[in-house]
Write a protein that holds these residues in place. Structure first.
Motif, PDB file in Angstrom:
ATOM      1  N   TYR A 174       0.854  -1.192   0.000  1.00  0.00           N
ATOM      2  CA  TYR A 174       0.000   0.000   0.000  1.00  0.00           C
ATOM      3  C   TYR A 174       0.893   1.246   0.000  1.00  0.00           C
ATOM      4  O   TYR A 174       1.403   1.646   1.056  1.00  0.00           O
ATOM      5  N   ASP A 224      -3.038   8.185  -7.339  1.00  0.00           N
ATOM      6  CA  ASP A 224      -3.817   7.371  -8.271  1.00  0.00           C
ATOM      7  C   ASP A 224      -3.880   5.898  -7.861  1.00  0.00           C
ATOM      8  O   ASP A 224      -4.515   5.097  -8.552  1.00  0.00           O
ATOM      9  N   ILE A 267      -4.804   2.396  -6.290  1.00  0.00           N
ATOM     10  CA  ILE A 267      -5.945   1.647  -5.759  1.00  0.00           C
ATOM     11  C   ILE A 267      -5.346   0.420  -5.075  1.00  0.00           C
ATOM     12  O   ILE A 267      -5.108  -0.611  -5.688  1.00  0.00           O
ATOM     13  N   SER A 268      -5.074   0.571  -3.783  1.00  0.00           N
ATOM     14  CA  SER A 268      -4.371  -0.456  -3.028  1.00  0.00           C
ATOM     15  C   SER A 268      -5.357  -1.491  -2.464  1.00  0.00           C
ATOM     16  O   SER A 268      -6.543  -1.197  -2.306  1.00  0.00           O
ATOM     17  N   TYR A 275      -1.715  -3.583  -3.788  1.00  0.00           N
ATOM     18  CA  TYR A 275      -1.121  -4.238  -4.943  1.00  0.00           C
ATOM     19  C   TYR A 275      -0.485  -5.544  -4.457  1.00  0.00           C
ATOM     20  O   TYR A 275       0.242  -5.547  -3.466  1.00  0.00           O
TER      21      TYR A 275
END
Length: 231
Positions: free
Chosen positions: A77, A163, A165-166, A168
């Protein structure tokens, strides 16, 4: 390019990284703030990089010695940049010594201590947003030490923090001379060590997380499995 296919074998290590108790046996080199929010490990620098320079960076080691042929997975994150995130693996002291052998030089988080000191390791930088040129052309870089050998690079799909979107999902395979890295099941790079150009193929060793200040990031669900190569 056709990448090799690996599958998971026996689970060797699992750590949710959700509370202080999960990392009581980990080893911090340098100074960092370690906290837990939303059942995630949050890491950031303790020292101001404007005042302390490279002394503000650090490494956080898992204490386990892992064998060769492993798959390492974790959730990442990104929270604050600029900065850089890296994982060390197959890390050992030189001449067969343990990474934490008292005869090795003291390490405090400065990068040269790790790539040109008295340890051997592989190190993968997968979030390189520290300097302007890194942000302008983002790559994941794989290096082999002893020495500052850049052995492979691949395009980095991770966006800026605003940007993201965690989480990953990151996956790293170490199988003899083969290193493979993927993000959200997208293979970013694969490299095979010939054991000659940059010294002998590294085998097992320890895993460590590194950040360059002022990066802040969170981690969760670190899992290590045996790796099996599908023919």
């Amino acid at each position: 390019m056709k990448f090799k296919n690996f599958t998971k074998g026996k689970c060797l290590y699992q750590n949710n990284l959700s509370s202080k108790q999960d990392v009581t046996d980990w080893n911090l080199e340098g100074q960092a703030k370690i906290s837990f929010q939303e059942n995630r490990l949050h890491l950031e620098n303790e020292l101001d990089p404007d005042e302390h320079g490279d002394n503000a960076h650090w490494v956080f080691w898992c204490p386990v010695d892992f064998p060769d042929k492993i798959i390492v997975e974790w959730d990442f994150y990104p929270i604050r940049e600029p900065g850089l995130c890296m994982i060390f693996f197959a890390a050992t002291g030189q001449n067969g010594k343990d990474l934490f052998d008292s005869s090795l030089a003291t390490r405090t988080g400065k990068y040269p201590e790790y790539h040109s000191g008295d340890i051997n390791a592989l190190h993968l930088s997968y979030f390189r947003h520290k300097h302007a040129d890194e942000r302008a052309f983002r790559t994941c870089n794989l290096r082999k030490s002893h020495g500052f050998h850049l052995v492979a690079a691949g395009a980095d799909p991770l966006p800026p923090v605003e940007d993201a979107i965690s989480p990953y999902h990151l996956k790293l395979v170490k199988y003899k001379g083969v290193i493979q890295f993927s993000i959200n099941e997208l293979t970013v790079l694969e490299w095979e060590d010939d054991g000659e150009q940059f010294g002998s193929v590294l085998s097992g060793g320890k895993i460590g997380l590194r950040q360059m200040a002022p990066m802040k990031a969170a981690y969760k669900n670190l899992i290590v499995h045996e790796a099996q190569l599908d023919d």
